[in-house]
Design an enzyme around this catalytic site. Sequence first.
Site, mmCIF file in Angstrom:
data_model
loop_
_atom_site.group_PDB
_atom_site.id
_atom_site.type_symbol
_atom_site.label_atom_id
_atom_site.label_comp_id
_atom_site.label_asym_id
_atom_site.label_seq_id
_atom_site.Cartn_x
_atom_site.Cartn_y
_atom_site.Cartn_z
ATOM 1 N N ARG A 33 0.939 -1.189 -0.060
ATOM 2 C CA ARG A 33 -0.050 -0.218 -0.069
ATOM 3 C C ARG A 33 0.833 1.312 -0.149
ATOM 4 O O ARG A 33 0.314 2.387 -0.510
ATOM 5 C CB ARG A 33 -0.855 0.025 1.213
ATOM 6 N N TYR A 42 -16.298 14.472 -16.055
ATOM 7 C CA TYR A 42 -16.583 13.027 -16.217
ATOM 8 C C TYR A 42 -17.820 12.873 -14.951
ATOM 9 O O TYR A 42 -17.761 13.496 -13.928
ATOM 10 C CB TYR A 42 -15.507 12.081 -15.880
ATOM 11 N N ASP A 69 -7.265 16.596 -15.793
ATOM 12 C CA ASP A 69 -7.426 15.242 -16.161
ATOM 13 C C ASP A 69 -7.224 15.101 -17.711
ATOM 14 O O ASP A 69 -7.908 15.764 -18.593
ATOM 15 C CB ASP A 69 -9.023 15.069 -15.798
ATOM 16 N N LYS A 74 -7.915 3.903 -19.641
ATOM 17 C CA LYS A 74 -8.280 4.193 -20.748
ATOM 18 C C LYS A 74 -7.044 4.082 -21.934
ATOM 19 O O LYS A 74 -6.558 3.032 -21.943
ATOM 20 C CB LYS A 74 -8.807 5.575 -20.955
HETATM 21 N N1 LCS Z 1 -11.809 11.011 -15.825
HETATM 22 C C1 LCS Z 1 -12.260 10.805 -17.015
HETATM 23 C C2 LCS Z 1 -12.062 11.885 -18.019
HETATM 24 C C3 LCS Z 1 -12.963 9.550 -17.327
HETATM 25 O O1 LCS Z 1 -13.434 9.587 -18.398
HETATM 26 C C4 LCS Z 1 -12.924 8.633 -16.354
HETATM 27 C C5 LCS Z 1 -13.905 7.469 -16.809
HETATM 28 C C6 LCS Z 1 -12.572 8.665 -14.991
HETATM 29 C C7 LCS Z 1 -11.888 9.747 -14.708
HETATM 30 C C8 LCS Z 1 -12.759 7.666 -13.908
HETATM 31 O O2 LCS Z 1 -11.781 6.656 -14.401
HETATM 32 P P1 LCS Z 1 -12.075 5.294 -13.705
HETATM 33 O O3 LCS Z 1 -12.109 5.324 -12.312
HETATM 34 O O4 LCS Z 1 -13.215 4.824 -14.403
HETATM 35 O O5 LCS Z 1 -10.741 4.223 -14.114
HETATM 36 N N2 LCS Z 1 -14.656 7.569 -17.815
HETATM 37 C C9 LCS Z 1 -15.324 6.609 -18.244
HETATM 38 C C10 LCS Z 1 -16.243 6.926 -19.381
HETATM 39 O O6 LCS Z 1 -16.339 8.013 -20.185
HETATM 40 N N3 LCS Z 1 -16.838 5.868 -19.701
HETATM 41 O O7 LCS Z 1 -16.816 4.656 -18.900
HETATM 42 C C11 LCS Z 1 -15.744 5.265 -17.780
#
Ligand code: LCS
Length: 396
Positions: free
Chosen positions: A63, A116, A188, A213
Amino acid sequence: MEKKIPDQQHGFQTIAVHAGDQLDPITGSLTTPIYQSSTFVFPTAEAGGARFAGAENGYVYTRLGNPTLTVLEQKIAALEKAEAALAFSSGMAAVSAILLGLLHSGDHILCSKGLYGCTFGLLTMLKRQFQIDHSLADLTDESSLLSSIRPNTRIIYVETPINPTMELVDLAMIARAAKARRITTVVDNTFLSPYLQRPLELGCDLVLHSATKYIGGHGDVIAGVAAGAKDLIDQLRMTALKDIGGVLSPFDAYLLIRGLKTLGIRMQKHCENAQLVAEFLANHPRVQSVYYPGLPSFPQHELAKRQMDGFGGLISFELKGGMAAGIQMMNRLQLCKLAVSLGDVETLIQHPASMTHSIVPMEERRKMGITDGLIRLSVGIEDVKDIIADLSQALE
Ligand code: LCS
């Protein structure tokens, strides 16, 4: 024998492949071993105490740090031109650790006009339960930016391009305004990856990603990363990451290390394909509007050329006939997959109002520019003729 980390004179792909490399002195393993161990044995009781006190380097407990995670963190830091980086168990773990780690009740966060959905959800929770206020503002314009800053603004938090409207924010302008007021700028960078945009080079303080992503790239891992100055990253590691606990597993770190090695070549193909798909959509009689920074008709095309090294793999569009036409089209697709997430090698399509941004109340969605008919397309790396043929038959 420790292999030399490539220096910053090397190109992006060389850094992506080699940064953080540490040849295993026992086996010589070419790829990074997965140190699937929760804890690490201290050579002596004194050494254990010294590691806890931070007086001696060495691993303690996963951790707090793990050799596989260290390689990933060094790669991310090198690619984002940061002093240090930190890995998290999801993009949202990165967002929440940064906000909870840096803010106090009574503080204010100024955000880009869109975010998001779950980031918006977290901000709503911080406001309701912890008296941390936020506002969303049009940060494309300097006077709107300056008039939105409050005396208690501690963080300016932006996405650019904004998910899913594709609107851009001028990062250099924001960084200048924030620095003069000792406000921390957090970006972000999920939609572009460090291959296409490096916010720290433009003066921002912290960059984060949903590594789920483009960084992972293959739709097989949920993860997050953040990068910035060493003191800021150390502070987050020893507070928000350690005590909240959203740590990445060593196996998932291995998947991200593998994904990063092809990031540059994948991004080139995503950009190339998305440009052609955007042009196809823009010329299609059934399409009402297309939002893609690479189209000369995109209102912020000039800013995109200045701030980004390519226009990315995401496109938003709206059909004539709005939501009903969009749903009919999505249901007819065969090659393009109807799924949330983005940045995978597969082409993915989704409907923000009922999916990724359904957590955002309708009135707020409208203010963000998310109409009910808006569709988001994450263009993959398949042969572009096949993607276009699938879209074409679905639009018949
Ligand atoms: N920031 C952005 C711009 C995102 O698109 C997402 C997830 C996150 C943070 C959060 O990331 P995660 O915890 O899912 O790794 N975006 C998603 C979307 O547009 N479609 O499904 C998930």
